[in-house]
Enzyme design. Structure first.
Site, PDB file in Angstrom:
ATOM      1  N   TYR A  56       0.839  -1.200   0.000  1.00 37.97           N
ATOM      2  CA  TYR A  56       0.000   0.000   0.000  1.00 37.97           C
ATOM      3  C   TYR A  56       0.874   1.251   0.000  1.00 37.97           C
ATOM      4  O   TYR A  56       0.600   2.209  -0.723  1.00 37.97           O
ATOM      5  CB  TYR A  56      -0.926   0.001   1.214  1.00 37.97           C
ATOM      6  CG  TYR A  56      -1.959  -1.107   1.165  1.00 37.97           C
ATOM      7  CD1 TYR A  56      -3.113  -0.950   0.407  1.00 37.97           C
ATOM      8  CD2 TYR A  56      -1.767  -2.302   1.846  1.00 37.97           C
ATOM      9  CE1 TYR A  56      -4.062  -1.965   0.340  1.00 37.97           C
ATOM     10  CE2 TYR A  56      -2.700  -3.320   1.783  1.00 37.97           C
ATOM     11  CZ  TYR A  56      -3.851  -3.155   1.033  1.00 37.97           C
ATOM     12  OH  TYR A  56      -4.772  -4.161   0.966  1.00 37.97           O
ATOM     13  N   ASN A 108     -12.287  -0.684  -5.955  1.00 38.61           N
ATOM     14  CA  ASN A 108     -12.042  -1.065  -7.357  1.00 38.61           C
ATOM     15  C   ASN A 108     -13.265  -1.767  -7.939  1.00 38.61           C
ATOM     16  O   ASN A 108     -13.623  -2.862  -7.511  1.00 38.61           O
ATOM     17  CB  ASN A 108     -10.819  -1.999  -7.402  1.00 38.61           C
ATOM     18  CG  ASN A 108     -10.554  -2.533  -8.804  1.00 38.61           C
ATOM     19  OD1 ASN A 108     -11.086  -2.013  -9.780  1.00 38.61           O
ATOM     20  ND2 ASN A 108      -9.714  -3.571  -8.875  1.00 38.61           N
ATOM     21  N   CYS A 147      -6.088  -5.428  -8.143  1.00 38.18           N
ATOM     22  CA  CYS A 147      -5.870  -4.824  -6.830  1.00 38.18           C
ATOM     23  C   CYS A 147      -5.444  -5.875  -5.803  1.00 38.18           C
ATOM     24  O   CYS A 147      -4.935  -5.535  -4.743  1.00 38.18           O
ATOM     25  CB  CYS A 147      -7.131  -4.078  -6.377  1.00 38.18           C
ATOM     26  SG  CYS A 147      -8.599  -5.108  -6.290  1.00 38.18           S
ATOM     27  N   HIS A 148      -5.634  -7.162  -6.162  1.00 36.70           N
ATOM     28  CA  HIS A 148      -5.185  -8.214  -5.234  1.00 36.70           C
ATOM     29  C   HIS A 148      -3.665  -8.263  -5.126  1.00 36.70           C
ATOM     30  O   HIS A 148      -3.125  -8.899  -4.233  1.00 36.70           O
ATOM     31  CB  HIS A 148      -5.732  -9.584  -5.684  1.00 36.70           C
ATOM     32  CG  HIS A 148      -5.328  -9.974  -7.071  1.00 36.70           C
ATOM     33  ND1 HIS A 148      -6.046  -9.600  -8.187  1.00 36.70           N
ATOM     34  CD2 HIS A 148      -4.267 -10.696  -7.531  1.00 36.70           C
ATOM     35  CE1 HIS A 148      -5.456 -10.087  -9.287  1.00 36.70           C
ATOM     36  NE2 HIS A 148      -4.368 -10.751  -8.913  1.00 36.70           N
ATOM     37  N   GLU A 208      -1.311 -17.021  -9.201  1.00 37.34           N
ATOM     38  CA  GLU A 208      -0.269 -16.322  -9.952  1.00 37.34           C
ATOM     39  C   GLU A 208       1.130 -16.709  -9.476  1.00 37.34           C
ATOM     40  O   GLU A 208       2.135 -16.231 -10.018  1.00 37.34           O
ATOM     41  CB  GLU A 208      -0.460 -14.802  -9.807  1.00 37.34           C
ATOM     42  CG  GLU A 208      -1.773 -14.314 -10.412  1.00 37.34           C
ATOM     43  CD  GLU A 208      -1.943 -12.803 -10.316  1.00 37.34           C
ATOM     44  OE1 GLU A 208      -1.011 -12.116  -9.853  1.00 37.34           O
ATOM     45  OE2 GLU A 208      -3.027 -12.312 -10.711  1.00 37.34           O
TER      46      GLU A 208
END
Lengths: 166, 200
Positions: free
Chosen positions: B136, B159, B167-168, B194
């Site tokens: 952040y 979002n 945004c994850h 991912e």
């Protein structure tokens, strides 16, 4: 969905149009089957919902969406019957009297009631102008009259509505 | 008001379906649909996808939630219809992403629901590569507002296009996942899909 700033909620908010299909498509199609018969009902149904979708963002009152849709449907049915009859005035009168005896048992808003009580030419003209947002030229074509006469019908109808609701 | 009030008049469900489908086709052909939406299955639950002519405007978790559509009606346009075909390109990319075959989304995005600050945050977030994470405060620093980490968190939480705008991939310094609009379980799933390990 997460949106940063929520729009203010108001009584006039319109639901997503999809909800109108969910809630009212059946009633509109049934109404049209009774009004114009099984063969023409589907086309009339599509014309009705297309006209409604075109005008929807400008609709001021979301209180009686079914009444609004049925007003458009009634008008589309009248258009169709007039075209079929090729006798515009008689077709219009016949359709108007049919509309009177064929009212669905709706608890329509007072405004729609008042609109419905207008003389048939004024009713058709007012509905085409304000419910379907059609131009005077377009209304004139649909009513087989001149744009000036169409404008006069609308304005006479509005005057009458104002008097009645004053 | 029940259906019986207007009479049944021999209208079957199939008949109604045909009439409604015909209307949908014509509405699309005439360009009358401002917002099209579709539901899509995914490993993180049903998703509601909504798009405008400009692009994908919303990905919402728990696809059944009609509050999303009400919000779109109020903020964009009430001319909203279900139209799965129009969302097909998005669905194809999401399917490929969840199968691990797609790393970068290419579908156009409509930022209509995002304010100017949120836009800066999400633009930057969209550039965090697949499989990596940022914090952040990194994001806050990168947009030139180093003390706005909390505001960054709020913008990410707001979002409207999660997964596609990733945004994850923003987590807390120290490896704590932080928050997620769709719940931490989903954030964890996406990061492990991912192959990202939140170590900062």
């Amino acid at each position: 969905m997460h949106v940063a700033d929520r729009a203010p909620r108001s009584a006039h908010r319109l639901p997503p149009f999809e909800a109108l299909l969910d809630d009212h498509a059946g009633a509109v199609l049934r109404f049209l089957v009774r009004r114009v018969g099984s063969v023409d009902a589907e086309d009339c149904f599509q014309e009705t919902f297309l006209a409604a979708l075109r005008a929807y963002p400008r609709l001021q009152d979301a209180q009686n969406l079914r009444g609004w849709l049925l007003t458009i449907a009634r008008n589309k049915a009248t258009d169709l019957q007039r075209d079929a009859a090729r006798r515009p005035l008689l077709g219009d009168e016949a359709a108007a009297s049919a509309a009177t005896v064929d009212q669905p048992a709706e608890s329509d808003g007072e405004l729609w009631e008042s609109v419905r009580r207008l003389p048939s030419k004024q009713r058709s003209a007012v509905a085409m102008r304000f419910v379907e947002d059609r131009s005077y030229d377009d209304i004139a074509r649909a009513m087989s009259t001149t744009p000036d006469a169409a404008r006069q019908n609308v304005s006479a109808g509005i005057k009458r509505l104002r008097r009645e609701r004053a | 008001m029940t259906a019986s009030n207007v009479g049944t008049a021999g209208v079957t469900a199939a008949r109604l379906h045909t009439a409604v489908d015909g209307f949908r086709l014509r509405a699309r052909a005439e360009g009358l649909v401002d917002v099209a939406y579709a539901l899509a299955d995914s490993p993180i639950g049903p998703l509601l996808l909504a798009g405008t002519d400009a692009g994908l405007v919303t990905v919402a978790f728990d696809g059944e939630n009609t509050g999303v559509l009400d919000e779109l009606a109020a903020r964009l346009s009430p001319r909203i219809l279900r139209d799965p075909a129009r969302l097909d390109p998005v669905r194809r990319e999401l399917d490929a992403y969840f199968e691990g075959k797609l790393r970068d989304f290419t579908v156009p995005v409509d930022w209509a629901l995002v304010g100017p600050f949120g836009r800066r945050v999400l633009d930057l977030t969209a550039r965090i590569p697949y499989g990596e994470v940022s914090s952040y405060s990194d994001v806050a620093r990168s947009i030139g507002a180093p003390r706005a980490a909390r505001a960054v968190g709020n913008a990410l939480g707001a979002n409207p296009i999660p997964v596609v705008v990733p945004c994850h991939r923003v987590v807390r310094i120290g490896g704590d996942l932080g928050g997620y609009g769709g719940g931490l379980r989903r954030k964890e799933f996406l990061l492990s899909l991912e192959g990202a390990r939140p170590r900062l």
